[in-house]
Design an enzyme around this catalytic site. Structure first.
Site, PDB file in Angstrom:
ATOM      1  N   HIS A  42       0.814  -1.232   0.000  1.00  0.00           N
ATOM      2  CA  HIS A  42       0.000   0.000   0.000  1.00  0.00           C
ATOM      3  C   HIS A  42       0.841   1.272   0.000  1.00  0.00           C
ATOM      4  CE1 HIS A  42      -3.575  -2.187  -0.025  1.00  0.00           C
ATOM      5  NE2 HIS A  42      -3.885  -2.231   1.261  1.00  0.00           N
ATOM      6  N   HIS A  93      -9.698   3.049  -0.007  1.00  0.00           N
ATOM      7  CA  HIS A  93      -9.700   1.993   0.993  1.00  0.00           C
ATOM      8  C   HIS A  93     -10.711   2.210   2.126  1.00  0.00           C
ATOM      9  CE1 HIS A  93      -7.619  -1.211   3.373  1.00  0.00           C
ATOM     10  NE2 HIS A  93      -7.169  -1.579   2.192  1.00  0.00           N
ATOM     11  N   GLU A 137     -11.646  -2.523  -3.376  1.00  0.00           N
ATOM     12  CA  GLU A 137     -10.567  -1.623  -3.769  1.00  0.00           C
ATOM     13  C   GLU A 137     -10.336  -1.679  -5.277  1.00  0.00           C
ATOM     14  OE1 GLU A 137      -7.097  -2.676  -1.355  1.00  0.00           O
ATOM     15  OE2 GLU A 137      -8.493  -3.805  -0.085  1.00  0.00           O
TER      16      GLU A 137
END
Length: 338
Positions: A103, A177, A301
């Site tokens: 991420h 997210h 996502e």
């Protein structure tokens, strides 16, 4: 007022973080965005019987967001999901998930302070946030300029458009997210939420959650959500829950549809991205300062193929100077009819 900007708090280094609340002037539907991580803090659905229902997991304080390791509500960049950090000969990315890059790295876009540079009132209220990511940030090349526009485009929907440019070739694969729980109760499991995904395949992963390079059909697997299915129906057949990337069928008008019979709220997600990572919140219990229980929120996502930087058979996520990266996702809410 359709747009309200106020101070949400101060980071540990005393930088101020503002909150921008967008409210539709007719329906009462509203979305809250924080400058810290460009995070979606709340999506309030105007329920006829219950009043405003916040359909995403949230924290009350900025300090909780600073301590959070679950990327609650954050925008993720430069690259979403897991990437083998040191595999590419030109990019030696930061490691924050064992030997892997997760991420966007140690800070990434989700722990950076964005700035709201423009707010638009009226029938379609919106906000524009900006971030500058310098050359060498988390091991990536190039100076990257990012803009994120959030706009209420109907009485019960909002759209996020993220654009980015670079002065050197660099991978860009951003995602959003938020953790959805359409009941509005963060103590209620999402297992009885029903999900439909416009995906006939998924990406198998290794033990450390890195795609193997194979693209496998969902037929006969717990990943088959082509028809509306309760999330808990086959979750026991997975290795601890869902955390899988599903390439979307080309031309799908609706990428994902999520609903809760308990609240009667339905969410439809449309996107220009190639796929959706479906994560059932398996590790929430150990990643949040509020100590949410596992599987009380789920993520849908939208982004390009994970680890595409190191998988030549996956569609490229490289962006060249002179090109503009564009991520366009819409969230439409409604009451179910059954």
């Amino acid at each position: 007022m359709p747009v309200i900007k106020d101070t949400f708090g101060y980071l540990q280094d005393d930088r101020r973080v503002d909150r921008i609340t967008l409210s539709h002037p007719r329906s009462g539907f509203s979305v809250e965005i924080l400058e810290y991580g460009a995070r979606i803090r709340a999506i309030n659905f105007p329920h006829a019987r219950r009043g405003p229902v916040n359909t995403v997991l949230s924290y009350a304080s900025l300090r909780e967001y600073e301590l959070d390791t679950a990327a609650l509500g954050a925008i993720i960049g430069r690259c979403a999901n897991r990437t083998v950090a040191r595999a590419h000969p030109e990019f030696q990315l930061s490691c924050n998930d064992g030997p892997n890059h997760l991420h966007g790295g140690l800070i990434g876009f989700g722990r950076s302070l964005w700035r709201a540079v423009a707010c638009v009132d009226g029938g379609s209220p919106g906000v524009l946030l900006e971030l500058q990511s310098p050359d060498g940030d988390e091991g990536y090349r190039g100076n990257v300029s990012v803009q994120m526009e959030v706009r209420l485009d109907s009485p019960l929907s909002f759209r996020t458009v993220v654009t980015a440019t670079t002065d050197r070739a660099t991978p860009l694969n951003l995602t959003l997210h938020p953790y959805f729980n359409l009941t509005g109760d963060p103590d209620v499991s999402i297992d009885d939420h029903e999900l439909r995904l416009a995906a006939a395949t998924y990406l198998p992963v290794s033990q450390d959650q890195i795609p193997t390079g194979e693209i496998r059909a969902v037929d006969g697997t717990p990943l088959d959500f082509r028809q509306r299915t309760p999330i808990g129906a086959r979750i026991h057949e997975t290795d601890g829950g869902y955390d899988h990337y599903c390439p979307l069928l080309p031309g799908s008008a609706v990428a994902a549809e999520l609903s809760s019979r308990r609240s009667g709220i339905r969410l439809s997600v449309s996107t220009n991205q190639r796929g959706i990572q479906f994560y059932s919140g398996n590790s929430l219990a150990g990643a949040t300062p509020r100590m949410f229980r596992a599987r009380v929120g789920l993520c849908l996502e939208p982004h390009g193929f994970p680890n595409a930087l190191n998988e030549p058979t996956f569609p490229s996520i490289m962006v060249q100077p002179g090109e503009t990266y564009r991520h366009d996702t819409r969230y439409l809410f409604a009451m179910t009819q059954d």
